[in-house]
Enzyme design. Sequence first.
Site: not given
Length: 442
Positions: A323, A354
């Site tokens: 993350d 992402r």
Amino acid sequence: MYPHLTARSGSALNGRVRAPGDKSMSHRALIFGAMATGVTEIEGLLESDDVLATAHAVEAFGAGVERLGGKDSGGHWRITGRGGFEQPDGVIDCGNAGTGARLLMGAAAGYPIATTFDGDASLRQRPMKRVTMPLADMGARFDWREAEDRLPLTITGGGLSAIDYVQTVASAQVKSAILLAGLSAAGVTIVTEPEPSRDHTERMLRAFGVEVGVLPMGAGWRVSLKGGQVLVGAGVAVPGDPSSAAFPLAAGLIVPGSEVTVEGVMLNPLRTGLFSTWLDMGADLTVANRRMAGGEEVGDVTARHSSLRGVVVPPGRAASMIDEYPILAATAAFAEGATVMRGIGEMRVKESDRIALMAAGLKACGVTVDEEPEGFTVFGGTVRGGATVVTHGDHRIAMSHLVLGLAAAEAVTVDEPGMIATSFPRFAQLMRGLGADIATSE
């Protein structure tokens, strides 16, 4: 037109702040408390949109859910478990919470109930078969309501048999869903990982009275538990989230003259890959006041402005910082040389792609980026900024680019900043308290 947030460079950042409660542990504390018999009291729960969606879900499954202490409760909650989940009256809406959805599916699979899970537009785009396939092998039944592998879906549980499951890519969410289902399965459920993923489920289950076995297996490990064990309500102290602490700390590293301390940060070695990488890059990052809280080591982490250098991030570190790659990429933009990040294809199936969004946002700010199917390389130096970044409602993309803007030559604006509340309520206020120039814009 919805308001945007804009970050500009300005004075140095200084001060001490407290990290919000860890999101992973907050989800687990609520779910385990609802599965347990008796009362679970939680201190430091992260009161973000994602976690509140899980609180509403466990209440729908029959648990008593009570927020204590008024508006300044400090995340003090009481969960009264009934020893399992009951049939909910309606759809379980998990909002944007992928962790909440996947862990709740695993738990619900163990009970003789039929549950429909749904979420927001972002969660509806994220794959679910990685969890539903092993649960189906254990005996759970699934009905895909609109598109296979995506929410909404209905799961019918009960009558499960244990499974010996080998993960090809380490995932704490998949492992946890299987283990929670295994609590209600006949036999011993085993999950083997090629490298260790975060172990909050194993640690917290023990606090609720469950025996969990963990044996090293090569570079990974083999986790097992016997079905039929009963969870007993417990006290849970949620430590500060290292994923959230990363944002003010990153700002401290890249804004000249800064010194930022974040107190009470969890230091579980399976969550601190970013800190190790920053140290490899030459960061002035120190930890003081190490102590135990909620069964986890925590400490006060200080970041001082540093001259960073590019590194090759070991692919094996990915599970401990999956993350944190967006904020790593933002700090790498200010490092001398190339920072190479590979073996992180998992980033493409998070709240957004992402890899693609960070590459696009950094390029829009004048940073050279080479994108690959399983990673990307950031070539650092001077950051121009001066862009409005499209976040696709991804909170980590938004916060990473706002931090970037605090040290860029020109302001950086992000759209859809409201999604930041899914993981980090009051992010902008906390950063402003350190001296950051982050303001609402049209």
